[in-house]
Write an enzyme that holds these catalytic residues in place. Structure first.
Site, short mmCIF file in Angstrom:
data_model
loop_
_atom_site.label_atom_id
_atom_site.label_comp_id
_atom_site.label_asym_id
_atom_site.label_seq_id
_atom_site.Cartn_x
_atom_site.Cartn_y
_atom_site.Cartn_z
N HIS A 1 -13.29 2.58 0.66
CA HIS A 1 -13.21 1.50 1.66
C HIS A 1 -13.78 0.19 1.10
CE1 HIS A 1 -13.48 4.65 5.16
NE2 HIS A 1 -12.21 4.40 4.84
N ARG B 1 -13.32 14.87 8.57
CA ARG B 1 -14.17 15.21 7.42
C ARG B 1 -15.61 15.40 7.85
NH1 ARG B 1 -12.39 10.15 4.06
NH2 ARG B 1 -10.40 10.13 5.12
N GLU C 1 -7.83 -5.54 5.37
CA GLU C 1 -7.75 -5.13 3.97
C GLU C 1 -6.59 -5.79 3.25
OE1 GLU C 1 -8.53 -1.09 5.66
OE2 GLU C 1 -9.11 -0.66 3.59
N ASN D 1 0.87 -1.18 0.00
CA ASN D 1 0.00 0.00 0.00
C ASN D 1 0.92 1.23 0.00
OD1 ASN D 1 -1.82 2.02 0.47
ND2 ASN D 1 -2.70 1.12 2.34
N ARG E 1 -2.67 -2.00 -3.48
CA ARG E 1 -3.89 -1.26 -3.20
C ARG E 1 -3.90 -0.04 -4.12
NH1 ARG E 1 -5.42 3.05 1.07
NH2 ARG E 1 -7.67 2.96 0.91
#
Ligand code: AMP
Length: 400
Positions: A182, A243, A386, A7, A93
């Site tokens: 996600h 956010r 993940e 990643n 990723r």
């Protein structure tokens, strides 16, 4: 078979090396602060005697970062593999796959060109993902390079979920639509959840709730995503660490025309200074819960707002799914905060959800059901993984 998952961020490379026969993590680590003065590599392996290595050295770019990873993994004393040929595939990723990628793919020139084209939709992520692919091709020339896209899981959404009610040409010409993020986590968690249910997968209706620093939800029917809370960008949907999540779209216009803020300032404010941080002063849920316990009014409001938005989406998704078999909490907050799960599930009997307060307090390791025997729909905690999902998807690509 060994698969390395990478990643790549703008100044970091996270990696995990898996043995796929038993999904064992052989080694994992982080190259951090690439291009900065205090760059470092931290590596840990499954062998206790060589459990952890930390190296602080100058790492000016991603290429030297990955070279260091290769040296560490193949070190004659502490390494886990003899040479890079033992690695059959490198799973990358990639944040944005646009509409082109609904599945993981083996990377070739065309795929790289498309990832480059999609930089406009993920300017902070796709360039470093591409850099990671380029350097991995150099250091693992005999391994298959596989791209696993964070948006792919959401590509099954019907048009009524992914289109915005704005003029058609903005979709057809500019590709303005819901992509969702996600996806790798929602894919892993919803498939784990479905496998725990006593029902054929295609008859299931579940909701995956990813609550980390970024937060999003997905409604999954028969194993397919039918709606998700993030949109064109990761700014939409739930309230997050920094956010805002959903807002009246007129708020940025008002800030621009009446308050006099510039577009970059509005962008920064909504992405970096809002959410829990904007209301409670901290983006770390642990701090916010502590402040709330001490009676801090802003922290109390922040938690109320955060929880209310999750409830809204659960209700909306149950209505869209037309049935609800189970919901699953995952990621930093979803997996670790019993208090947050309790607040979300309070008063949710209307949707057939009844939390077992004792089980919720100690869900234990692995997938755990935390609803009561009488709960019509089940409530689960499912630790996301993940990296493993990327490895599994990469293995599937090279085996077909
Ligand atoms: P992630 O992005 O998945 O690493 O999640 C980060 C978030 O998880 C941060 O807001 C942390 O405060 C939160 N978190 C981690 N552990 C806990 C915990 N025990 N209780 C509440 N929040 C937690």
């Amino acid at each position: 078979m060994k698969i390395l998952v990478i990643n790549t961020g703008s100044s970091s490379i996270k990696y995990v090396l898996f043995e796929m026969t038993n999904h064992q993590v052989l080694a994992k680590g982080l190259v951090d602060r690439i291009g900065e003065a205090n760059s470092s590599l931290t590596n840990s392996t499954f062998i206790p005697e060589v459990n952890k290595t930390r190296l602080e050295t100058s790492i000016p770019n991603h290429s030297e970062g990955l070279e260091l990873v290769v040296k560490t993994l193949t070190d004659p004393q502490t390494g886990i593999i003899k040479d890079t040929n033992e690695i059959m595939a490198v799973g990358h990723r990639v944040v944005h796959g646009g509409e082109r990628f609904s599945e993981p793919v083996e990377i070739d020139k065309d795929v790289k060109a498309k990832i480059k084209e999609l930089i406009a939709l993920a300017p902070l992520h796709n360039p470093s993902n591409l850099e990671g692919i380029n350097v991995a091709e150099k250091f693992f020339p005999n391994a298959k390079q596989i791209a696993v896209f964070d948006t792919a899981f959401h590509q099954s959404m019907p048009a009524k979920s992914f289109r915005y009610p704005i003029p058609n040409r903005l979709y057809t010409e500019e590709k303005i639509r819901v992509y969702g993020m996600h996806g790798t986590s929602h894919s892993y968690v919803s498939m784990q959840l479905i496998s725990e249910l006593d029902k054929p997968a295609k008859e299931t209706s579940v909701i995956s709730i990813h609550l980390g620093n970024g937060c999003s939800m997905a409604a999954v029917k028969g194993g397919q995503c039918i709606d998700t809370s993030m949109g064109l960008s990761p700014l939409a949907g739930l309230m997050m660490g920094t956010r805002s999540g959903d807002l009246d779209p007129a708020v940025p216009f008002y800030l621009g025309t009446t308050v006099g803020m510039s577009l970059p300032d509005i962008d920064k404010m909504l992405n970096k200074e809002s959410g829990l941080k904007g209301i409670a002063g901290s983006n770390d849920m642990r701090d916010v819960l502590e402040k709330r316990a001490a009676g801090d009014e802003n922290a109390t409001l922040a938690i109320d707002m955060y929880v209310q938005r999750i409830k809204k989406y659960i209700g909306a998704y149950a209505a869209e799914l037309g049935a609800l078999d189970a919901i699953a909490f995952t990621a930093g907050i979803g997996e670790n905060s019993a208090q947050l799960r309790e607040l979300v599930c309070e008063g949710m009997r209307v949707l057939g959800l009844e939390l077992d307060l004792e089980k919720n307090k100690q869900p234990g390791p692995g997938n755990q059901c935390i609803s009561t025997e009488n709960s019509v729909a089940q409530i689960w905690v499912i630790p996301t993984n993940e990296e493993l999902e990327i490895a599994i998807q990469s293995e599937r690509v090279i085996s077909t």
